[in-house]
Design a protein around this motif. Structure first.
Motif, short mmCIF file in Angstrom:
data_model
loop_
_atom_site.label_atom_id
_atom_site.label_comp_id
_atom_site.label_asym_id
_atom_site.label_seq_id
_atom_site.Cartn_x
_atom_site.Cartn_y
_atom_site.Cartn_z
N GLY A 185 13.06 -1.58 -23.88
CA GLY A 185 13.24 -0.03 -24.75
C GLY A 185 11.83 0.22 -25.58
O GLY A 185 11.87 1.48 -26.23
N ILE A 186 11.30 -0.83 -25.53
CA ILE A 186 9.77 -1.17 -25.96
C ILE A 186 8.78 -1.11 -26.31
O ILE A 186 7.88 -1.00 -26.84
CB ILE A 186 10.18 -1.54 -27.64
N SER A 253 12.24 9.59 -23.12
CA SER A 253 13.45 9.15 -22.65
C SER A 253 14.14 9.66 -21.86
O SER A 253 14.67 10.40 -22.37
CB SER A 253 14.17 8.15 -23.85
N ASP A 298 8.56 4.68 -28.73
CA ASP A 298 9.22 4.17 -27.51
C ASP A 298 10.38 3.68 -28.32
O ASP A 298 11.66 4.17 -27.58
CB ASP A 298 8.83 2.92 -26.93
N ALA A 299 10.67 2.60 -29.11
CA ALA A 299 12.09 2.65 -29.91
C ALA A 299 13.30 3.83 -30.63
O ALA A 299 13.70 4.07 -30.08
CB ALA A 299 11.60 1.72 -30.97
N SER A 301 12.60 7.07 -29.08
CA SER A 301 13.05 7.94 -27.90
C SER A 301 14.56 7.14 -27.09
O SER A 301 15.78 8.08 -27.12
CB SER A 301 11.78 7.89 -27.04
N THR A 302 14.22 5.85 -27.48
CA THR A 302 15.32 5.01 -26.34
C THR A 302 16.88 5.79 -27.57
O THR A 302 17.28 5.61 -26.96
CB THR A 302 15.80 3.93 -26.71
MG MG Z 1 11.69 3.33 -25.35
#
Ligand code: MG
Ligand code: AMP
Length: 344
Positions: A185-186, A253, A298-299, A301-302
């Motif tokens: 996820g990152i 995501s 990234d972290a 959006s998840t």
């Molecule tokens: Mg992510």
């Protein structure tokens, strides 16, 4: 004698006219603003391009400037090195070995990423939680052998979903028995940051990389204008919208990246709620985060996907440093105010 005035007498006339006009306008009680701009002379338009399949996704790179070709070759190597460190399906990667043996003397890059991951877990109140891996695996998202685990299996696995099971002391990383970590996820966002930083140190000041749904822009386009990044609709090849960015990343995501349809027709996506142990389904079909750093976007959006529509909007309202474009399952698109005017 002033050589400028001598060689370009027409300029003198212009300034006099502007001064006279300004004096008349001010006398009339109005103020005029004259916008001045310089042509962009920082970015060379010599373009280098590259592609790569890595981290389970198709990647493209474009860099402008003298060192573009070398910079892209280096970027590809960098991404492959990241994959070799963090692939959860590779038993020889650092994460593979950590999951298998529960202990690891990790590289500095892995320590940094794991430390970030722990911080983002706290920051998102546990919505981003790399310790969710036992459930990601149980639902079959690692192998592609999809299945719906029963409640007792889910509840048993949820017991190990606790980020405190991951401990970092210097370069020594340990995991409690039965806990497992997944940086999926990152990792792409973090790897994108490493690529953008490496471009900068090589003198590139205009570049665009796309690592699957993760787009990261360095500087402006060579002509000085903003990059136009399309956000893909989860339903077809159409776009939800286009956002103009300079020096930012646009990371999405969504369920459509990886999902399966069960016998009863239910669609299960690859983002797992660390609270229920089931694929997150709180009203969102697509979450895009726009901000300066790929790891953060990234972290986040998840995490926002896990939170669901209302909590994601509330999280944006109460936290700084990022913008969002959300699409909910009724087709509504929410665009945060920082991208007003830059979103079409
Ligand atoms: Mg992510
Ligand atoms: P992304 O595409 O960035 O949203 O990441 C999704 C991937 O992260 C999944 O394929 C899993 O490998 C992993 N993952 C799933 N759920 C979570 C979660 N709640 N927190 C952190 N990672 C997750």
């Amino acid at each position: 004698m002033n050589s400028k005035a001598q060689s370009k007498p027409e300029h003198k006339l212009k300034y006099i006219l502007i001064a006279v006009t300004a004096a008349l306008v001010i006398a009339a009680g109005a103020v005029v603003s004259i916008w001045l701009s310089k042509p962009n002379i920082t970015a060379s338009s010599e373009k280098a391009e590259g592609t790569l399949f890595a981290m389970d996704t198709y990647m493209t790179f474009a860099a402008y400037g003298e060192n573009g070709k070398d910079a892209i070759e280096n970027a590809k190597k960098l991404i492959q090195d990241c994959e070799a460190l963090w692939s959860v399906t590779d038993e020889n990667s650092e994460i593979g070995r950590l999951n298998l043996t529960g202990t690891l003397v990790a590289s500095s890059e892995t320590v940094r990423l794991l430390t970030f991951a722990k911080e983002y877990c706290a920051y998102t109140n546990g919505c981003f939680n790399p310790a969710v891996y036992p459930l990601v695996r149980a639902w079959g998202f690692t192998t592609g052998e999809y299945r719906v685990p029963d409640e007792s299996e889910i509840n048993a696995l949820l017991n190990s979903v606790d980020i405190d099971n991951l401990k970092i002391k210097g370069n020594t990383v340990t995991l409690e028995p039965s806990a497992m970590i997944d940086l999926g996820g990152i990792a792409k966002g973090y790897a994108g940051d490493l690529v953008i930083d490496s471009f900068r140190t090589r003198g590139i000041n205009s570049a665009l990389i796309s690592l699957g749904g993760n787009v990261q822009a360095l500087g402006t386009k060579p002509d000085g204008s903003a990059w136009k990044i399309g956000i893909q609709s989860p339903y077809d090849n159409a776009l939800i919208g286009v956002v103009d960015v300079i020096d930012k990343c646009v990371i999405t995501s969504g369920v459509y990246e990886r999902y399966f349809v069960a016998e009863d027709g239910t669609v299960y996506g690859h983002i797992i709620s660390p609270f229920t142990g089931k694929p997150a389904s709180k009203g969102l079909v697509s979450v895009t985060v726009i901000c300066d750093r790929g790891s953060f976007a990234d972290a986040l959006s998840t995490s926002l996907f896990v939170m669901g529509t209302e909590d994601a909007i509330e999280f944006w309202r109460t936290h700084e440093g990022f913008d969002i474009v959300l699409m909910s399952d009724d087709g509504t698109v929410y665009v945060s105010e920082g991208v007003f005017g830059a979103y079409t």
